[in-house]
Design a protein around this motif. Structure first.
Motif, PDB file in Angstrom:
ATOM      1  N   PRO A  10       0.828  -1.209   0.000  1.00 39.49           N
ATOM      2  CA  PRO A  10       0.000   0.000   0.000  1.00 39.49           C
ATOM      3  C   PRO A  10       0.863   1.260   0.000  1.00 39.49           C
ATOM      4  CG  PRO A  10      -0.738  -1.568   1.670  1.00 39.49           C
ATOM      5  CD  PRO A  10       0.585  -2.056   1.168  1.00 39.49           C
ATOM      6  N   LEU A  11       0.398   2.260  -0.694  1.00 37.83           N
ATOM      7  CA  LEU A  11       1.118   3.526  -0.777  1.00 37.83           C
ATOM      8  C   LEU A  11       0.995   4.277   0.543  1.00 37.83           C
ATOM      9  CD1 LEU A  11       2.620   5.135  -3.028  1.00 37.83           C
ATOM     10  CD2 LEU A  11       0.485   6.353  -3.406  1.00 37.83           C
ATOM     11  N   GLU A  12       2.112   4.785   1.042  1.00 37.04           N
ATOM     12  CA  GLU A  12       2.088   5.617   2.238  1.00 37.04           C
ATOM     13  C   GLU A  12       1.623   7.009   1.846  1.00 37.04           C
ATOM     14  OE1 GLU A  12       2.684   4.901   5.434  1.00 37.04           O
ATOM     15  OE2 GLU A  12       2.989   2.777   4.976  1.00 37.04           O
ATOM     16  N   LEU A  13       0.522   7.457   2.441  1.00 37.11           N
ATOM     17  CA  LEU A  13      -0.072   8.736   2.064  1.00 37.11           C
ATOM     18  C   LEU A  13       0.133   9.769   3.161  1.00 37.11           C
ATOM     19  CD1 LEU A  13      -3.480   7.477   0.641  1.00 37.11           C
ATOM     20  CD2 LEU A  13      -1.439   8.106  -0.661  1.00 37.11           C
ATOM     21  N   PRO A  14       0.390  11.014   2.785  1.00 33.80           N
ATOM     22  CA  PRO A  14       0.455  12.078   3.798  1.00 33.80           C
ATOM     23  C   PRO A  14      -0.926  12.389   4.339  1.00 33.80           C
ATOM     24  CG  PRO A  14       0.629  13.003   1.595  1.00 33.80           C
ATOM     25  CD  PRO A  14       0.636  11.512   1.427  1.00 33.80           C
ATOM     26  N   LEU A  15      -0.966  12.970   5.521  1.00 27.77           N
ATOM     27  CA  LEU A  15      -2.244  13.375   6.101  1.00 27.77           C
ATOM     28  C   LEU A  15      -2.857  14.507   5.281  1.00 27.77           C
ATOM     29  CD1 LEU A  15      -1.406  13.400   9.919  1.00 27.77           C
ATOM     30  CD2 LEU A  15      -2.872  11.775   8.717  1.00 27.77           C
ATOM     31  N   HIS A  16      -4.176  14.549   5.308  1.00 25.84           N
ATOM     32  CA  HIS A  16      -4.869  15.626   4.613  1.00 25.84           C
ATOM     33  C   HIS A  16      -4.546  16.953   5.278  1.00 25.84           C
ATOM     34  CE1 HIS A  16      -8.136  18.067   2.975  1.00 25.84           C
ATOM     35  NE2 HIS A  16      -8.250  17.154   2.043  1.00 25.84           N
ATOM     36  N   GLU A  17      -4.301  17.973   4.466  1.00 30.02           N
ATOM     37  CA  GLU A  17      -3.984  19.291   5.006  1.00 30.02           C
ATOM     38  C   GLU A  17      -5.239  19.937   5.591  1.00 30.02           C
ATOM     39  OE1 GLU A  17      -2.194  21.581   1.942  1.00 30.02           O
ATOM     40  OE2 GLU A  17      -0.504  20.202   1.661  1.00 30.02           O
ATOM     41  N   PRO A  18      -5.124  20.566   6.756  1.00 30.10           N
ATOM     42  CA  PRO A  18      -6.301  21.213   7.352  1.00 30.10           C
ATOM     43  C   PRO A  18      -6.782  22.371   6.505  1.00 30.10           C
ATOM     44  CG  PRO A  18      -4.298  21.792   8.545  1.00 30.10           C
ATOM     45  CD  PRO A  18      -3.913  20.721   7.571  1.00 30.10           C
ATOM     46  N   GLU A 349       2.649  14.430 -10.575  1.00 30.04           N
ATOM     47  CA  GLU A 349       1.405  15.163 -10.839  1.00 30.04           C
ATOM     48  C   GLU A 349       0.387  14.939  -9.732  1.00 30.04           C
ATOM     49  OE1 GLU A 349       3.295  14.274 -14.834  1.00 30.04           O
ATOM     50  OE2 GLU A 349       2.929  13.155 -12.995  1.00 30.04           O
ATOM     51  N   MET A 350       0.263  13.679  -9.271  1.00 30.07           N
ATOM     52  CA  MET A 350      -0.675  13.370  -8.192  1.00 30.07           C
ATOM     53  C   MET A 350      -0.266  14.073  -6.902  1.00 30.07           C
ATOM     54  SD  MET A 350      -3.496  11.423  -7.856  1.00 30.07           S
ATOM     55  CE  MET A 350      -3.373  10.038  -9.004  1.00 30.07           C
ATOM     56  N   ALA A 351       1.039  14.068  -6.619  1.00 35.45           N
ATOM     57  CA  ALA A 351       1.530  14.722  -5.406  1.00 35.45           C
ATOM     58  C   ALA A 351       1.311  16.231  -5.463  1.00 35.45           C
ATOM     59  CB  ALA A 351       3.009  14.404  -5.211  1.00 35.45           C
ATOM     60  N   ALA A 352       1.564  16.820  -6.641  1.00 31.26           N
ATOM     61  CA  ALA A 352       1.427  18.273  -6.776  1.00 31.26           C
ATOM     62  C   ALA A 352      -0.007  18.726  -6.554  1.00 31.26           C
ATOM     63  CB  ALA A 352       1.911  18.707  -8.158  1.00 31.26           C
ATOM     64  N   ARG A 353      -0.970  17.907  -6.960  1.00 36.41           N
ATOM     65  CA  ARG A 353      -2.371  18.273  -6.792  1.00 36.41           C
ATOM     66  C   ARG A 353      -2.918  17.891  -5.416  1.00 36.41           C
ATOM     67  NH1 ARG A 353      -4.009  22.168  -9.013  1.00 36.41           N
ATOM     68  NH2 ARG A 353      -6.183  21.485  -9.120  1.00 36.41           N
ATOM     69  N   GLY A 354      -2.155  17.116  -4.656  1.00 33.23           N
ATOM     70  CA  GLY A 354      -2.598  16.750  -3.304  1.00 33.23           C
ATOM     71  C   GLY A 354      -3.862  15.924  -3.292  1.00 33.23           C
ATOM     72  N   LEU A 355      -4.056  15.082  -4.295  1.00 32.75           N
ATOM     73  CA  LEU A 355      -5.313  14.345  -4.412  1.00 32.75           C
ATOM     74  C   LEU A 355      -5.409  13.159  -3.468  1.00 32.75           C
ATOM     75  CD1 LEU A 355      -5.748  14.417  -8.287  1.00 32.75           C
ATOM     76  CD2 LEU A 355      -7.216  15.533  -6.599  1.00 32.75           C
ATOM     77  N   ALA A 356      -4.334  12.406  -3.324  1.00 32.17           N
ATOM     78  CA  ALA A 356      -4.365  11.207  -2.481  1.00 32.17           C
ATOM     79  C   ALA A 356      -3.818  11.543  -1.106  1.00 32.17           C
ATOM     80  CB  ALA A 356      -3.557  10.093  -3.123  1.00 32.17           C
ATOM     81  N   SER A 366      -6.355   4.923  10.076  1.00 28.94           N
ATOM     82  CA  SER A 366      -6.436   5.880   8.972  1.00 28.94           C
ATOM     83  C   SER A 366      -6.962   5.168   7.743  1.00 28.94           C
ATOM     84  CB  SER A 366      -5.068   6.509   8.672  1.00 28.94           C
ATOM     85  OG  SER A 366      -4.173   5.527   8.189  1.00 28.94           O
ATOM     86  N   VAL A 367      -7.586   5.920   6.851  1.00 26.07           N
ATOM     87  CA  VAL A 367      -8.063   5.382   5.576  1.00 26.07           C
ATOM     88  C   VAL A 367      -7.634   6.335   4.473  1.00 26.07           C
ATOM     89  CG1 VAL A 367     -10.055   4.184   6.566  1.00 26.07           C
ATOM     90  CG2 VAL A 367     -10.303   6.549   5.784  1.00 26.07           C
ATOM     91  N   PRO A 368      -7.418   5.813   3.255  1.00 32.42           N
ATOM     92  CA  PRO A 368      -7.054   6.701   2.148  1.00 32.42           C
ATOM     93  C   PRO A 368      -8.246   7.505   1.656  1.00 32.42           C
ATOM     94  CG  PRO A 368      -7.257   4.441   1.381  1.00 32.42           C
ATOM     95  CD  PRO A 368      -7.418   4.395   2.866  1.00 32.42           C
ATOM     96  N   ASN A 369      -7.948   8.599   0.991  1.00 31.37           N
ATOM     97  CA  ASN A 369      -8.996   9.447   0.431  1.00 31.37           C
ATOM     98  C   ASN A 369      -8.494  10.049  -0.874  1.00 31.37           C
ATOM     99  OD1 ASN A 369     -11.514  11.051   0.521  1.00 31.37           O
ATOM    100  ND2 ASN A 369     -10.121  12.782   0.754  1.00 31.37           N
ATOM    101  N   ILE A 370      -9.382  10.140  -1.856  1.00 31.87           N
ATOM    102  CA  ILE A 370      -9.085  10.826  -3.122  1.00 31.87           C
ATOM    103  C   ILE A 370      -9.906  12.104  -3.136  1.00 31.87           C
ATOM    104  CG2 ILE A 370      -9.133  10.696  -5.633  1.00 31.87           C
ATOM    105  CD1 ILE A 370      -9.013   7.640  -5.344  1.00 31.87           C
ATOM    106  N   GLY A 371      -9.245  13.232  -3.128  1.00 28.13           N
ATOM    107  CA  GLY A 371      -9.923  14.510  -2.974  1.00 28.13           C
ATOM    108  C   GLY A 371     -10.783  14.892  -4.157  1.00 28.13           C
ATOM    109  N   PRO A 372     -11.701  15.835  -3.962  1.00 32.63           N
ATOM    110  CA  PRO A 372     -12.606  16.265  -5.035  1.00 32.63           C
ATOM    111  C   PRO A 372     -11.853  17.034  -6.113  1.00 32.63           C
ATOM    112  CG  PRO A 372     -12.858  17.674  -3.113  1.00 32.63           C
ATOM    113  CD  PRO A 372     -11.954  16.561  -2.698  1.00 32.63           C
ATOM    114  N   PRO A 373     -12.413  17.078  -7.327  1.00 26.77           N
ATOM    115  CA  PRO A 373     -11.702  17.671  -8.466  1.00 26.77           C
ATOM    116  C   PRO A 373     -11.959  19.152  -8.657  1.00 26.77           C
ATOM    117  CG  PRO A 373     -13.649  16.560  -9.261  1.00 26.77           C
ATOM    118  CD  PRO A 373     -13.635  16.369  -7.767  1.00 26.77           C
ATOM    119  N   PHE A 374     -12.128  19.913  -7.579  1.00 26.80           N
ATOM    120  CA  PHE A 374     -12.296  21.352  -7.745  1.00 26.80           C
ATOM    121  C   PHE A 374     -11.631  22.089  -6.585  1.00 26.80           C
ATOM    122  CE2 PHE A 374     -15.553  20.129  -4.931  1.00 26.80           C
ATOM    123  CZ  PHE A 374     -16.572  19.457  -5.578  1.00 26.80           C
TER     124      PHE A 374
END
Length: 432
Positions: A10-18, A349-356, A366-374
């Motif tokens: 599994p990919l190690e993901l950073p925490l979602h930014e507040p 590209e995925m890292a730059a957009r902060g999607l995962a 913790s659970v993974p999340n794919i952020g919204p596209p806007f």
């Protein structure tokens, strides 16, 4: 397992930014009664939750079917359910009981939006159809999502994404000309219908601001599929010629398609003469290709596609993909490596957009999340919360939204409103 048979990592993901402290959301104060389940409807309501609406997901005591999908799971939730139900609150109701119907009516009376994707006729049977609800809440934006629409001979047919792909002609456009049609892998019709439904709800809320009234809006999978294929459907309507499958290389431009470098494939998209000159001169160092009458114009290149592709394939096979990507990007020629999902999620590209990102979770850690596209400059999206456990927020909704006291909750439970009540040691609010 990975594609090569080795254990998956599994990919190690950073925490979602507040999100910014105190910043409003676009849909602050909007209450959504979400009667939808499975896919298209939940896509719509998840987007509304991302925009800041309070979305209360009304679930049968058995739960949304996506809770039981045979996919990866974490913390008691399937990846399918996690992907579609971020930011919602789960309220368990048995709508077939008088007590459950009473709670539903009370909630809808307070709601701004109702979203449902039952087969047409089901909400009427439950006495929750638009005509009934509009009498008690005329400001409600009531959104119905279905396979074939609310009227007509096909209205009561059940329909699923790949069936709609086949019936709408969309599938006939996908694949290679010498092989049978291929369904588009991801459920693009369901997801696109959910997006269309979100648009319809937002338009309904905007209209309410200047009319003072809600309305019934509907979105159908079949209609959405017809619009997804509109570029080719319009071509057919104009000249009567039926477009066919073209695999990786569409007929209107060249070179467009998948090419093989010495160590992997990449996709190239040249749609005009200017880009081809850049490709020939700045990337390949072959200006004579741009001057060749067979390749000088897009029309000529499409007519001489076989010769053009042969020349390019020979050139690209001589060097590694990363070198071609550097050259193509430096020349601003549209191209990108063909990636697996693992490679895509690990990409810059995925890292730059902060999607995962990773979200804290009660049972999984913790659970993974794919952020919204806007993105919004003044009303950023709501702080993401993982998809809820079944019935996790039943008590909260009853007390905070509906104002019920303990005695009334007990009476409703006795009437079967919440199905079989079961105490939980890991949160106390789950009813299964």
């Amino acid at each position: 397992m990975a594609m090569d048979g080795s254990p998956a990592t599994p990919l190690e993901l950073p925490l979602h930014e507040p999100r910014p402290t105190g910043a409003p959301t676009a849909l602050d104060g909007v209450l959504v009664a979400d009667f939808s389940r499975v896919l298209a409807g939940p896509v719509c309501t998840q987007l509304l939750a991302d925009l800041g609406a309070r979305v209360i997901k009304i679930e049968h005591p058995d739960g949304d079917d996506m809770r039981h999908a045979s996919q990866a799971s974490i913390g008691g939730l399937t990846s399918a359910f996690l992907a579609l139900n971020r930011g919602k609150q789960s309220l368990v109701l048995d709508l077939a009981t008088a007590a459950g119907h009473e709670v539903a009516i009370d909630l809808v009376r307070r709601a701004d939006v109702l979203v449902e994707n039952f087969t047409p006729g089901v909400m009427k049977r439950l006495k929750l159809d638009y005509d009934a609800i509009a009498k008690i809440n005329p400001r409600l934006v009531y959104c119905s999502v279905s396979a074939y629409g609310q009227t007509g001979a096909a209205a009561r047919r059940s329909g699923y994404d790949p069936v709609i792909q086949a019936e709408s002609g969309l599938m006939s456009l996908n694949g290679f000309a010498d092989r049978p049609p291929v369904r588009i892998g991801p459920p693009v019709v369901d997801v696109s219908t959910g997006m269309m439904a979100c648009n319809a709800v937002l338009a309904g809320l905007l209209a309410r601001q200047h009319t003072g009234c809600g309305q019934h809006v509907e979105v159908a999978l079949f209609d959405t599929a017809a619009n997804l294929g509109a570029l080719y459907g319009m071509s057919y309507l104009v000249d009567g010629n039926v477009p066919g499958r073209f695999g990786q290389a569409p007929p209107g431009a060249a070179p467009v398609g998948l090419f093989q470098a010495s160590d992997g494939p990449f996709y190239l998209c040249i749609v005009n003469d200017r880009l081809f000159r850049r490709l020939a001169t700045d990337v390949l160092g072959r200006p004579e290709l741009a001057g060749d009458p067979r390749f000088a114009t897009n029309r000529a290149r499409t007519a001489n596609r076989t010769a053009l592709f042969a020349a390019l394939e020979t050139a690209f096979a001589a060097r590694p993909r990363d070198e071609w990507m550097s050259r193509l990007q430096a020349a601003n020629v549209p191209a990108g490596p063909m990636r697996t999902l693992a490679e895509a999620f690990a990409s810059p590209e995925m890292a730059a957009r902060g999607l995962a990102r990773s979200l804290p979770h009660d049972t999984a850690g913790s659970v993974p999340n794919i952020g919204p596209p806007f993105r919004f400059s003044h009303t950023p999206t709501a702080a993401p919360a993982p998809a809820p456990a079944l019935g996790q927020h039943t008590k909260i909704v009853l007390s905070e939204v509906l104002g019920y006291d303990t005695a009334r909750c007990t009476a409703l439970a006795g009437g079967g409103a919440f199905g079989k009540m079961q105490d939980e040691t890991d949160g106390g609010d789950r009813h299964e």
